[in-house]
Enzyme design. Sequence first.
Site, mmCIF file in Angstrom:
data_model
loop_
_atom_site.group_PDB
_atom_site.id
_atom_site.type_symbol
_atom_site.label_atom_id
_atom_site.label_comp_id
_atom_site.label_asym_id
_atom_site.label_seq_id
_atom_site.Cartn_x
_atom_site.Cartn_y
_atom_site.Cartn_z
ATOM 1 N N ARG A 84 -11.748 -23.456 7.450
ATOM 2 C CA ARG A 84 -11.280 -24.350 8.509
ATOM 3 C C ARG A 84 -12.299 -24.439 9.635
ATOM 4 O O ARG A 84 -12.505 -25.504 10.203
ATOM 5 C CB ARG A 84 -9.926 -23.846 9.043
ATOM 6 N N GLY B 66 -13.247 -14.921 7.277
ATOM 7 C CA GLY B 66 -13.017 -13.682 8.000
ATOM 8 C C GLY B 66 -13.648 -12.475 7.329
ATOM 9 O O GLY B 66 -14.538 -12.602 6.474
ATOM 10 N N LYS C 131 -10.221 -4.995 10.745
ATOM 11 C CA LYS C 131 -11.390 -4.528 9.998
ATOM 12 C C LYS C 131 -12.692 -4.601 10.812
ATOM 13 O O LYS C 131 -13.503 -3.677 10.776
ATOM 14 C CB LYS C 131 -11.518 -5.315 8.697
ATOM 15 N N SER D 58 0.800 -1.224 0.000
ATOM 16 C CA SER D 58 0.000 0.000 0.000
ATOM 17 C C SER D 58 0.834 1.277 0.000
ATOM 18 O O SER D 58 0.511 2.216 -0.740
ATOM 19 C CB SER D 58 -0.976 0.002 1.180
#
Length: 281
Positions: free
Chosen positions: A151, A128, A65, A18
Amino acid sequence: MADARLAVLGSPIDHSQSPALHVAAYRTLGLDWEYGRFEVAEAELASFLDAHDDWAGFSLTMPLKTELVRLADERGWAVDDTARLTGGANTWVNGPVPGVYNTDVHGIEQALREAGANVSRCAVLGSGATAKSAVLAAARLGAQHIEIFARSQHKARTLADFAQSLGARTGTAALGQLQLDDWSTVLSTLPSQVLTEDSLRLPAHCTTAVFEAGYAPGGFSLATAAAERGGTAIPGQRMLIHQAIRQIELFGIARAALTGTFDAETVTSLEKTMTKEAQAL
């Protein structure tokens, strides 16, 4: 001193591209902004933002996040519709009332769209925050079936419920059950070390498009394996570039450096600049 200080936050963060991409874009736009990186764990996010409340904004990656949206609700910050829907945000923009945004969904949508990916039957790997953004991106592009491979089957079922709420047929399975050629598009949000060639049953030939959100060097690449068998590889840098362009718009509008969103010509120019920078990394 720069007109605005910005950075990417996360843990680990050393591999992040980034800073190079943002700085290249700022140079193209003639903006005197600086952009760095900070190692920040989830439990440290609130105190970090408090200590840097004079900064213009931040990009956030894992594992921050979901925590960013929780903090926004706790502190009364503005939350955009996409961040609210996914429960995860990757952008914090300073202002009289700070705002948090999810530009990941836009980035994934654009990466899939420019590759011409057929999203009718999608497999999403992972459970996620980025996986939830991938599910929303696929649904917005018209996915009819979204299968979750993860998982944790508990997290997989939660994500499958989200996919179903968006109108897609869905189901869950363990990662080892993935059959690449069963799916028109696979969206992997897993770290590079999770999958190995030995852990999957790879076909001799496939036409599957594989998007990989991760781009850290090393480890097995499912996208590369698909391309070697006739499929299409969609690298994570494409998402990174598109979501970063949207972030720059948000930062610029908040600071009155921009009067509105970029026109098509500017977006194309930034894509070219940032793609060239990514290829040099």
